[in-house]
Design a protein around this motif. Structure first.
Motif, short mmCIF file in Angstrom:
data_model
loop_
_atom_site.label_atom_id
_atom_site.label_comp_id
_atom_site.label_asym_id
_atom_site.label_seq_id
_atom_site.Cartn_x
_atom_site.Cartn_y
_atom_site.Cartn_z
N VAL A 115 0.85 -1.19 0.00
CA VAL A 115 0.00 0.00 0.00
C VAL A 115 0.89 1.24 0.00
N ARG A 116 0.87 1.95 -1.11
CA ARG A 116 1.61 3.20 -1.26
C ARG A 116 0.72 4.16 -2.04
N PRO A 117 0.85 5.47 -1.81
CA PRO A 117 -0.02 6.42 -2.54
C PRO A 117 0.22 6.42 -4.05
N ASN A 118 1.40 6.01 -4.49
CA ASN A 118 1.71 6.03 -5.93
C ASN A 118 1.66 4.64 -6.56
N LEU A 119 1.00 3.68 -5.87
CA LEU A 119 0.97 2.30 -6.36
C LEU A 119 -0.45 1.76 -6.29
N ARG A 120 -0.86 1.13 -7.40
CA ARG A 120 -2.14 0.42 -7.39
C ARG A 120 -1.98 -0.87 -8.19
N PHE A 121 -2.94 -1.77 -8.02
CA PHE A 121 -2.92 -3.05 -8.71
C PHE A 121 -4.23 -3.24 -9.46
N ASP A 122 -4.12 -3.58 -10.73
CA ASP A 122 -5.29 -3.85 -11.56
C ASP A 122 -5.30 -5.33 -11.94
N ARG A 123 -6.47 -5.94 -11.86
CA ARG A 123 -6.61 -7.32 -12.30
C ARG A 123 -7.01 -7.31 -13.77
N ASP A 124 -6.07 -7.72 -14.63
CA ASP A 124 -6.33 -7.65 -16.07
C ASP A 124 -5.30 -8.52 -16.79
N LEU A 125 -5.55 -8.78 -18.07
CA LEU A 125 -4.61 -9.49 -18.91
C LEU A 125 -3.50 -8.54 -19.36
N VAL A 126 -2.28 -9.05 -19.45
CA VAL A 126 -1.18 -8.19 -19.88
C VAL A 126 -1.40 -7.71 -21.30
N GLU A 127 -2.12 -8.48 -22.11
CA GLU A 127 -2.37 -8.09 -23.50
C GLU A 127 -3.20 -6.81 -23.60
N ASN A 128 -3.84 -6.40 -22.52
CA ASN A 128 -4.67 -5.20 -22.54
C ASN A 128 -3.91 -3.95 -22.12
N VAL A 129 -2.59 -4.02 -22.02
CA VAL A 129 -1.82 -2.86 -21.62
C VAL A 129 -2.07 -1.70 -22.58
N SER A 130 -2.18 -0.50 -22.01
CA SER A 130 -2.39 0.69 -22.84
C SER A 130 -1.77 1.89 -22.16
N GLY A 131 -1.47 2.90 -22.93
CA GLY A 131 -0.86 4.12 -22.41
C GLY A 131 -1.88 5.22 -22.24
N PRO A 132 -1.38 6.44 -22.06
CA PRO A 132 0.04 6.78 -22.14
C PRO A 132 0.80 6.45 -20.86
N LEU A 133 1.98 5.83 -21.03
CA LEU A 133 2.88 5.52 -19.94
C LEU A 133 4.28 5.99 -20.34
N ASP A 134 5.15 6.11 -19.35
CA ASP A 134 6.54 6.43 -19.63
C ASP A 134 7.38 5.16 -19.82
N ALA A 135 6.99 4.08 -19.12
CA ALA A 135 7.75 2.84 -19.22
C ALA A 135 6.86 1.65 -18.89
N VAL A 136 7.16 0.53 -19.54
CA VAL A 136 6.52 -0.74 -19.23
C VAL A 136 7.60 -1.71 -18.77
N VAL A 137 7.31 -2.42 -17.69
CA VAL A 137 8.21 -3.45 -17.16
C VAL A 137 7.52 -4.79 -17.33
N PHE A 138 8.22 -5.72 -17.98
CA PHE A 138 7.63 -7.02 -18.30
C PHE A 138 8.70 -8.09 -18.10
N LEU A 139 8.75 -8.65 -16.89
CA LEU A 139 9.87 -9.50 -16.51
C LEU A 139 9.46 -10.97 -16.40
N GLN A 140 10.31 -11.83 -16.96
CA GLN A 140 10.21 -13.28 -16.81
C GLN A 140 8.82 -13.81 -17.16
N THR A 141 8.23 -13.27 -18.23
CA THR A 141 6.88 -13.70 -18.61
C THR A 141 6.73 -13.89 -20.11
N ILE A 142 7.57 -13.29 -20.91
CA ILE A 142 7.43 -13.41 -22.36
C ILE A 142 7.47 -14.88 -22.79
N GLU A 143 8.19 -15.70 -22.00
CA GLU A 143 8.29 -17.12 -22.32
C GLU A 143 6.98 -17.87 -22.07
N HIS A 144 6.00 -17.19 -21.43
CA HIS A 144 4.68 -17.79 -21.16
C HIS A 144 3.65 -17.40 -22.23
#
Length: 260
Positions: free
Chosen positions: A100-129
């Motif tokens: 729990v942090r004021p600048n952090l939230r969690f969304d339940r969604d598929l990674v394929e639905n990612v959308s911007g605008p964002l400054d950066a996307v982090v996608f670790l140890q999952t492309i192989e899935h």
């Protein structure tokens, strides 16, 4: 004559969670903190999150397939805003309750639905899935001008000559050349770093090369040694090196810095 039933596989569940935070069970699909036997893999992943955290200060960031949430929380120490995205309901409930942090939230969604605008996307140890990797990489590139994408090195994860390791969650694993080939069509530039052992893990690696596995087995100290050694591993026992300073064929993981 009676026989005893076979022993059930040992279950690994997070210990000592804060009040109101449902612990997660280790399934092999994601790594977890607070499971001593899993500490090597947790620290191996956390080392990369911390490395990225030093490079996304003040940015709006999406952490795709965030799992338990520890990586999103690490990124939120420096980023302006972080959203951790994961489709698993148990992981989402845990992460929302624990981090729990004021600048952090969690969304339940598929990674394929990612959308911007964002400054950066982090996608670790999952492309192989992922089944449709090109489509997801195009979505990531459209969402942000900067992406950090990591995957294990097949040459150090799988048996020699195998097409992949025995991890049932992995659809495909990559060599460095294969990884670059799948990333480059989606981005203007791709810079790949390799993750290697450092500190006590580098010492341990050298000891194995000198016959340590045979020694601890003969002395019958395997379990007591690793019961202490594994929980003591830290993120500092890993190091990222750029391609011009290391042989990435020997890397544990590849970490790609991708720009538009």
């Amino acid at each position: 004559m009676s026989s005893s039933p076979p022993e059930s596989p040992k279950r690994y569940v997070q210990a000592d969670q804060p009040d109101g935070v449902p612990p997660l069970e280790l399934t092999g699909e994601r790594t977890l903190p607070d499971v001593p036997e899993e500490n090597y893999w947790f620290r191996r992943h956390l080392a990369v999150y911390e490395w990225i955290g030093a490079r996304i200060e003040g940015m709006r960031v999406a952490d795709l397939a965030c799992g338990e949430g520890y990586g999103s929380a690490a990124l939120a120490r420096t980023a302006a805003e972080v959203v951790g995205i994961d489709a698993n309901p148990d992981a989402h409930a845990h992460a929302t309750a624990r981090y729990v942090r004021p600048n952090l939230r969690f969304d339940r969604d598929l990674v394929e639905n990612v959308s911007g605008p964002l400054d950066a996307v982090v996608f670790l140890q999952t492309i192989e899935h992922i089944e449709d990797v090109p489509a997801l990489l195009e979505a990531i590139a459209a969402a942000a001008p900067l992406a950090f994408v990591s995957t294990p090195n097949r040459l150090t994860l799988a048996p020699e000559g195998a097409e992949k390791s025995d991890n049932p969650w992995h659809l495909r694993e990559y060599t460095i050349d294969e990884y670059r080939e799948v990333l480059e069509p989606a981005f203007g530039s791709v810079e790949i770093h390799g993750l290697f052992h450092a500190g006590k893990l580098a010492i341990h690696e050298r000891a194995i090369a000198l016959g340590w596995d045979r020694v601890h087995s003969l002395l019958r100290i395997t379990k007591p040694f690793y019961d202490r050694f594994t929980p003591a591993i830290s993120a500092g026992d890993f190091v990222l090196r750029p391609e011009d300073e290391a042989d990435l064929d020997k890397a544990l993981d590849f970490v790609a810095v991708c720009r538009e």
